[in-house]
Structures are given as structure tokens and as C-alpha cells.
Design an enzyme around this catalytic site. Structure first.
Site, PDB file in Angstrom:
ATOM      1  N   SER A  55       0.833  -1.213   0.000  1.00 57.88           N
ATOM      2  CA  SER A  55       0.000   0.000   0.000  1.00 57.88           C
ATOM      3  C   SER A  55       0.863   1.257   0.000  1.00 57.88           C
ATOM      4  O   SER A  55       0.407   2.332  -0.384  1.00 57.88           O
ATOM      5  CB  SER A  55      -0.923   0.010   1.222  1.00 57.88           C
ATOM      6  OG  SER A  55      -0.157   0.169   2.388  1.00 57.88           O
ATOM      7  N   GLY A  99       5.333   2.845   0.704  1.00 57.22           N
ATOM      8  CA  GLY A  99       6.740   2.593   1.025  1.00 57.22           C
ATOM      9  C   GLY A  99       7.477   1.650   0.082  1.00 57.22           C
ATOM     10  O   GLY A  99       7.270   1.659  -1.136  1.00 57.22           O
ATOM     11  N   LYS A 154      -5.997  -3.692   2.788  1.00 58.38           N
ATOM     12  CA  LYS A 154      -7.261  -2.960   2.888  1.00 58.38           C
ATOM     13  C   LYS A 154      -7.877  -2.840   1.499  1.00 58.38           C
ATOM     14  O   LYS A 154      -7.154  -2.538   0.538  1.00 58.38           O
ATOM     15  CB  LYS A 154      -7.016  -1.567   3.464  1.00 58.38           C
ATOM     16  CG  LYS A 154      -6.526  -1.621   4.905  1.00 58.38           C
ATOM     17  CD  LYS A 154      -6.126  -0.245   5.402  1.00 58.38           C
ATOM     18  CE  LYS A 154      -5.310  -0.344   6.683  1.00 58.38           C
ATOM     19  NZ  LYS A 154      -4.167   0.551   6.707  1.00 58.38           N
ATOM     20  N   ASP A 211      -3.613  -9.977   4.216  1.00 59.55           N
ATOM     21  CA  ASP A 211      -3.109  -9.548   5.519  1.00 59.55           C
ATOM     22  C   ASP A 211      -2.296 -10.733   6.015  1.00 59.55           C
ATOM     23  O   ASP A 211      -2.824 -11.855   6.125  1.00 59.55           O
ATOM     24  CB  ASP A 211      -4.292  -9.241   6.457  1.00 59.55           C
ATOM     25  CG  ASP A 211      -3.824  -8.690   7.795  1.00 59.55           C
ATOM     26  OD1 ASP A 211      -2.784  -9.158   8.302  1.00 59.55           O
ATOM     27  OD2 ASP A 211      -4.496  -7.801   8.337  1.00 59.55           O
ATOM     28  N   SER A 258      14.309  -7.412   6.254  1.00 58.00           N
ATOM     29  CA  SER A 258      14.667  -7.339   7.667  1.00 58.00           C
ATOM     30  C   SER A 258      14.936  -5.875   7.983  1.00 58.00           C
ATOM     31  O   SER A 258      14.151  -4.990   7.595  1.00 58.00           O
ATOM     32  CB  SER A 258      15.889  -8.233   7.895  1.00 58.00           C
ATOM     33  OG  SER A 258      16.384  -8.141   9.185  1.00 58.00           O
ATOM     34  N   SER A 283      11.987  -9.072  16.607  1.00 52.91           N
ATOM     35  CA  SER A 283      11.248  -9.643  15.464  1.00 52.91           C
ATOM     36  C   SER A 283      12.163  -9.737  14.239  1.00 52.91           C
ATOM     37  O   SER A 283      12.116 -10.707  13.495  1.00 52.91           O
ATOM     38  CB  SER A 283       9.986  -8.818  15.175  1.00 52.91           C
ATOM     39  OG  SER A 283      10.301  -7.595  14.531  1.00 52.91           O
ATOM     40  N   LYS A 284      13.014  -8.748  14.032  1.00 50.24           N
ATOM     41  CA  LYS A 284      13.888  -8.775  12.857  1.00 50.24           C
ATOM     42  C   LYS A 284      15.077  -9.736  13.060  1.00 50.24           C
ATOM     43  O   LYS A 284      15.557 -10.328  12.100  1.00 50.24           O
ATOM     44  CB  LYS A 284      14.374  -7.362  12.512  1.00 50.24           C
ATOM     45  CG  LYS A 284      13.243  -6.411  12.074  1.00 50.24           C
ATOM     46  CD  LYS A 284      12.550  -6.864  10.789  1.00 50.24           C
ATOM     47  CE  LYS A 284      11.578  -5.837  10.250  1.00 50.24           C
ATOM     48  NZ  LYS A 284      10.873  -6.277   9.033  1.00 50.24           N
ATOM     49  N   PHE A 332      14.800   4.941   6.088  1.00 55.27           N
ATOM     50  CA  PHE A 332      14.387   5.486   4.794  1.00 55.27           C
ATOM     51  C   PHE A 332      13.041   6.180   4.951  1.00 55.27           C
ATOM     52  O   PHE A 332      12.229   5.808   5.803  1.00 55.27           O
ATOM     53  CB  PHE A 332      14.282   4.358   3.755  1.00 55.27           C
ATOM     54  CG  PHE A 332      15.628   3.925   3.248  1.00 55.27           C
ATOM     55  CD1 PHE A 332      16.180   4.520   2.121  1.00 55.27           C
ATOM     56  CD2 PHE A 332      16.357   2.959   3.919  1.00 55.27           C
ATOM     57  CE1 PHE A 332      17.436   4.150   1.664  1.00 55.27           C
ATOM     58  CE2 PHE A 332      17.617   2.579   3.477  1.00 55.27           C
ATOM     59  CZ  PHE A 332      18.156   3.180   2.346  1.00 55.27           C
TER      60      PHE A 332
HETATM   61  N1  LIG Z   1      11.455   2.629   6.281  1.00 58.96           N
HETATM   62  C1  LIG Z   1      12.468   2.253   7.011  1.00 58.96           C
HETATM   63  O1  LIG Z   1      13.258   3.076   7.456  1.00 58.96           O
HETATM   64  C2  LIG Z   1      12.701   0.783   7.282  1.00 58.96           C
HETATM   65  C3  LIG Z   1      13.943   0.415   7.819  1.00 58.96           C
HETATM   66  C4  LIG Z   1      14.216  -0.925   8.058  1.00 58.96           C
HETATM   67  C5  LIG Z   1      13.270  -1.891   7.748  1.00 58.96           C
HETATM   68  N2  LIG Z   1      12.053  -1.516   7.237  1.00 58.96           N
HETATM   69  C6  LIG Z   1      11.094  -2.601   6.917  1.00 58.96           C
HETATM   70  O2  LIG Z   1      10.614  -2.402   5.599  1.00 58.96           O
HETATM   71  C7  LIG Z   1       9.341  -3.023   5.459  1.00 58.96           C
HETATM   72  C8  LIG Z   1       8.405  -2.076   4.716  1.00 58.96           C
HETATM   73  O3  LIG Z   1       8.221  -0.912   5.485  1.00 58.96           O
HETATM   74  P1  LIG Z   1       8.132   0.550   4.833  1.00 58.96           P
HETATM   75  O4  LIG Z   1       9.305   1.313   5.300  1.00 58.96           O
HETATM   76  O5  LIG Z   1       7.841   0.478   3.407  1.00 58.96           O
HETATM   77  O6  LIG Z   1       6.888   1.136   5.665  1.00 58.96           O
HETATM   78  P2  LIG Z   1       5.364   1.426   5.238  1.00 58.96           P
HETATM   79  O7  LIG Z   1       5.334   2.476   4.197  1.00 58.96           O
HETATM   80  O8  LIG Z   1       4.654   1.649   6.526  1.00 58.96           O
HETATM   81  O9  LIG Z   1       4.880   0.053   4.571  1.00 58.96           O
HETATM   82  C9  LIG Z   1       4.578  -1.088   5.339  1.00 58.96           C
HETATM   83  C10 LIG Z   1       3.628  -1.943   4.555  1.00 58.96           C
HETATM   84  O10 LIG Z   1       3.361  -3.144   5.291  1.00 58.96           O
HETATM   85  C11 LIG Z   1       1.960  -3.310   5.346  1.00 58.96           C
HETATM   86  N3  LIG Z   1       1.537  -4.124   6.482  1.00 58.96           N
HETATM   87  C12 LIG Z   1       1.675  -3.866   7.802  1.00 58.96           C
HETATM   88  N4  LIG Z   1       1.116  -4.862   8.513  1.00 58.96           N
HETATM   89  C13 LIG Z   1       0.636  -5.771   7.613  1.00 58.96           C
HETATM   90  C14 LIG Z   1      -0.047  -6.996   7.709  1.00 58.96           C
HETATM   91  N5  LIG Z   1      -0.382  -7.537   8.894  1.00 58.96           N
HETATM   92  N6  LIG Z   1      -0.381  -7.661   6.577  1.00 58.96           N
HETATM   93  C15 LIG Z   1      -0.076  -7.137   5.363  1.00 58.96           C
HETATM   94  N7  LIG Z   1       0.539  -5.958   5.199  1.00 58.96           N
HETATM   95  C16 LIG Z   1       0.888  -5.290   6.319  1.00 58.96           C
HETATM   96  C17 LIG Z   1       1.390  -1.913   5.392  1.00 58.96           C
HETATM   97  O11 LIG Z   1       0.014  -1.931   5.063  1.00 58.96           O
HETATM   98  P3  LIG Z   1      -1.050  -0.847   5.675  1.00 58.96           P
HETATM   99  O12 LIG Z   1      -0.908   0.401   4.840  1.00 58.96           O
HETATM  100  O13 LIG Z   1      -2.353  -1.537   5.490  1.00 58.96           O
HETATM  101  O14 LIG Z   1      -0.671  -0.623   7.097  1.00 58.96           O
HETATM  102  C18 LIG Z   1       2.266  -1.252   4.322  1.00 58.96           C
HETATM  103  O15 LIG Z   1       1.809  -1.578   3.047  1.00 58.96           O
HETATM  104  C19 LIG Z   1       8.898  -3.402   6.868  1.00 58.96           C
HETATM  105  O16 LIG Z   1       9.094  -4.784   7.053  1.00 58.96           O
HETATM  106  C20 LIG Z   1       9.837  -2.601   7.775  1.00 58.96           C
HETATM  107  O17 LIG Z   1      10.046  -3.248   9.008  1.00 58.96           O
HETATM  108  C21 LIG Z   1      11.753  -0.198   6.994  1.00 58.96           C
END
Ligand SMILES: NC(=O)c1ccc[n+]([C@@H]2O[C@H](COP(=O)([O-])OP(=O)(O)OC[C@H]3O[C@@H](n4cnc5c(N)ncnc54)[C@H](OP(=O)(O)O)[C@@H]3O)[C@@H](O)[C@H]2O)c1
Length: 281
Positions: free
Chosen positions: A13, A15, A37, A59, A138, A155-156, A185
Site C-alpha cells: 500500500s 513505502g 485494505k 493480511d 529485515s 522480530s527482525k 528510509f
Molecule cells: N522505512 C524504514 O526506514 C525501514 C527500515 C528498516 C526496515 N524496514 C522494513 O521495511 C518493510 C516495509 O516498510 P516501509 O518502510 O515500506 O513502511 P510502510 O510504508 O509503513 O509500509 C509497510 C507496509 O506493510 C503493510 N503491512 C503492515 N502490517 C501488515 C499486515 N499484517 N499484513 C499485510 N501488510 C501489512 C502496510 O500496510 P497498511 O498500509 O495496510 O498498514 C504497508 O503496506 C517493513 O518490514 C519494515 O520493518 C523499513
């Protein structure tokens, strides 16, 4: 490059998931983008006419049976799945003592059990084909942790352990399993992060003061967050690499944290972290 390789990505959705789905579709991959969603089924509306990326509801906390059915329906349409990107996740941030066990479970339900269930649904198919790639998203927090990040990191770290074991096991089938470790990021991760209910924003205990200070520092660091397109390009590169490595650090902060955690003597690192924590509280 094989133009019609089939990729499943969870959490599209926004990121990393959204941008990676778009980039791969633009480069000719057949992309199935999971969103949880109904309103997000239209998230790629400007590319919808070509039906690629193709969104579907997922989900990762749903039951194994339900997730199996979803993966099977994709397999029925596309002979085979080539790449799974386990991206869905969120950060639950706070001092360990302020979490309830329900909150810790919630973090693990998505970041660990969710990743496990989607992987389990995909494995029989890719094992049959004797080729495939699983990329687990991760974090640098999966390699290094400190105050405030304990539960998210746990978790990671679990994702790292699953990746390491699975990588060895699936090599028997010629399947590659890797984990990517981004630093910070600019995505919705920071708006979507959760905090334990018990976090005492007003109380003056050392743990609450520490939590507030780290929360502030994270906000101040916002300007230095990386462009998520760096992440998506790296993921595309990994998909197109013949023999991918086990880990990919993405972003200067991920590289920095990894190197100090690896090469600083543990006792000095421990002393330093405790001093910083004391000062912040
Ligand atoms: N951004 C950073 O700095 C960073 C750094 C290290 C690791 N990460 C990892 O990168 C991954 C992606 O995160 P992002 O940075 O892109 O953040 P984000 O923009 O918040 O994207 C997270 C995505 O995961 C979805 N999600 C959350 N819970 C879920 C569930 N139970 N089932 C299915 N989808 C679910 C969210 O959907 P909804 O919109 O419905 O909530 C959203 O599409 C994550 O695993 C995060 O831990 C991010």
C-alpha cells in the site's frame, strides 16, 4: 533479464513494497502486490490499465489456510512464482518493560509469523520448480539493537535466523533466500509505527525519559533518512543477480551500525551504549 518473471510482494500500500512493485512492473516483471485494505486495491490506479502490478488482498496475519488459498490462486494463473518479497511489517517502538505481552505478540504476528506463513505457502511450488528467490525485508535492527528498539529488533533478529536456516535448507532445491537490511528510509514506516500503551509520556521515570528522548532523536534524524528508491533499485539488482549474498545492507546508517557492532570490541560497545543511555535518561 527474463521479462515475465512472476513476483509476489507483501505490504504494497505504501513505502518499499509500493515502490518496488512499480519498479519491477515497469521492467517487465509480472507483479502480484499484496495489500490488506480494500481501499488500497486501487493503489496502482495509474498503471491499472495494464493490470501490472496486480493487487490482491492479503493480511499476513490471516490463517495459514487462507494464505495458502491466495498463493494457490496465483499459481493457478501463472504457472510458477519466481520471487517472493516478504516486505509487510511495522515498528513497535518503546522500552522493553513498557510492552504488554499482547503488544509483543502483535509485533511478531506480522513481522515474523506473517513472513513465515507466506513463505510456507510459496515453498511447495518453488521447490517443485527447483528454482526461486525469497527476499526477506529485515532491517539494520535485525543485526544490531539497543535501547528502545528491543521488541522490533527481536522480530527482525528472528527474521535473520529464519533466513539463515532456510537459505541452507532451500539450497538443496536451488532456491536462494536472502535478507535485506535497510537503515532508515523515508516511508510511511515512521507514521505507522506503534508505541506501547503503557508508555508513560508524562511520568518522570528514567525509562520514560529515555523513551521520550529517543523518540525526539528519531524525529530529528528524519531529514537524514534515505530515499526509498535506493532500496527498490537494490532489490531489483538482487533479483537479477545469479548468486545473491545472504545479507544486503542498504543505507549509510545500516553500514555504519553493522561495522561498529561487528568490529568494536563488545565490552567497549556495551560501555559506550550504557553511557549514552544514562545521559539521555
Ligand atoms: N522505512 C524504514 O526506514 C525501514 C527500515 C528498516 C526496515 N524496514 C522494513 O521495511 C518493510 C516495509 O516498510 P516501509 O518502510 O515500506 O513502511 P510502510 O510504508 O509503513 O509500509 C509497510 C507496509 O506493510 C503493510 N503491512 C503492515 N502490517 C501488515 C499486515 N499484517 N499484513 C499485510 N501488510 C501489512 C502496510 O500496510 P497498511 O498500509 O495496510 O498498514 C504497508 O503496506 C517493513 O518490514 C519494515 O520493518 C523499513
Amino acid at each position: 533479464m527474463n521479462g515475465r518473471r512472476v513476483v509476489i510482494i507483501t505490504g504494497c500500500s505504501s513505502g518499499f513494497g509500493y515502490l518496488t512493485a512499480k519498479l519491477l512492473a515497469d521492467h517487465g516483471y509480472r507483479v502480484y502486490a499484496g495489500v490488506r485494505k480494500t481501499k488500497d486495491l486501487n493503489v496502482f490506479k495509474e498503471t491499472e490499465s495494464r493490470d501490472n502490478p496486480k493487487t490482491f488482498l492479503l493480511d499476513v496475519t490471516w490463517t495459514q489456510k487462507r494464505i495458502n488459498r491466495i498463493v494457490q490462486s496465483i499459481e493457478n494463473k501463472e504457472e510458477q512464482i519466481d520471487v517472493l518479497i516478504n516486505n509487510a511489517g511495522f515498528g513497535f517502538l518503546g522500552t522493553v518493560g513498557s510492552f504488554s505481552d499482547k503488544e509483543i505478540r502483535e509485533q511478531f504476528e506480522t513481522n515474523v509469523f506473517g513472513l513465515f506463513k507466506v513463505t510456507k505457502a510459496v515453498l511447495p511450488g518453488i521447490e517443485r520448480w527447483r528454482k526461486g528467490l525469497i527476499i526477506n525485508v529485515s532491517s539494520s535492527a535485525g543485526l544490531f539493537t539497543s535501547a528502545y528498539y528491543g521488541v522490533y529488533s527481536a522480530s527482525k533478529f528472528a527474521v535473520e535466523a529464519l533466513t539463515t536456516a532456510l537459505r541452507a535448507e532451500e539450497s538443496l532445491y536451488g532456491i536462494h533466500v536472502v535478507s535485506v537490511n535497510p537503515g532508515s528510509f523515508e516511508t510511511k514506516f515512521w507514521d505507522n509505527e506503534k508505541f506501547p500503551k503503557a508508555v508513560g509520556d508524562l511520568d518522570d521515570s528514567p525509562a520514560s525519559r529515555l523513551a521520550r528522548r529517543i523518540k525526539d532523536l528519531i524525529k530529528q534524524h528524519a531529514k537524514r533518512r534515505g530515499n526509498p528508491l535506493v532500496f527498490t533499485k537494490k532489490v531489483k539488482e538482487i533479483i537479477e543477480t545469479r548468486n545473491p549474498r545472504k545479507n544486503y545492507l542498504i543505507g549509510w546508517d545500516a553500514v555504519f551500525l553493522y561495522w561498529i557492532s561487528r568490529f568494536f570490541p563488545q565490552a567497549i560497545l556495551d560501555w559506550l551504549v550504557k553511557r549514552v543511555v544514562k545521559r539521555l535518561a
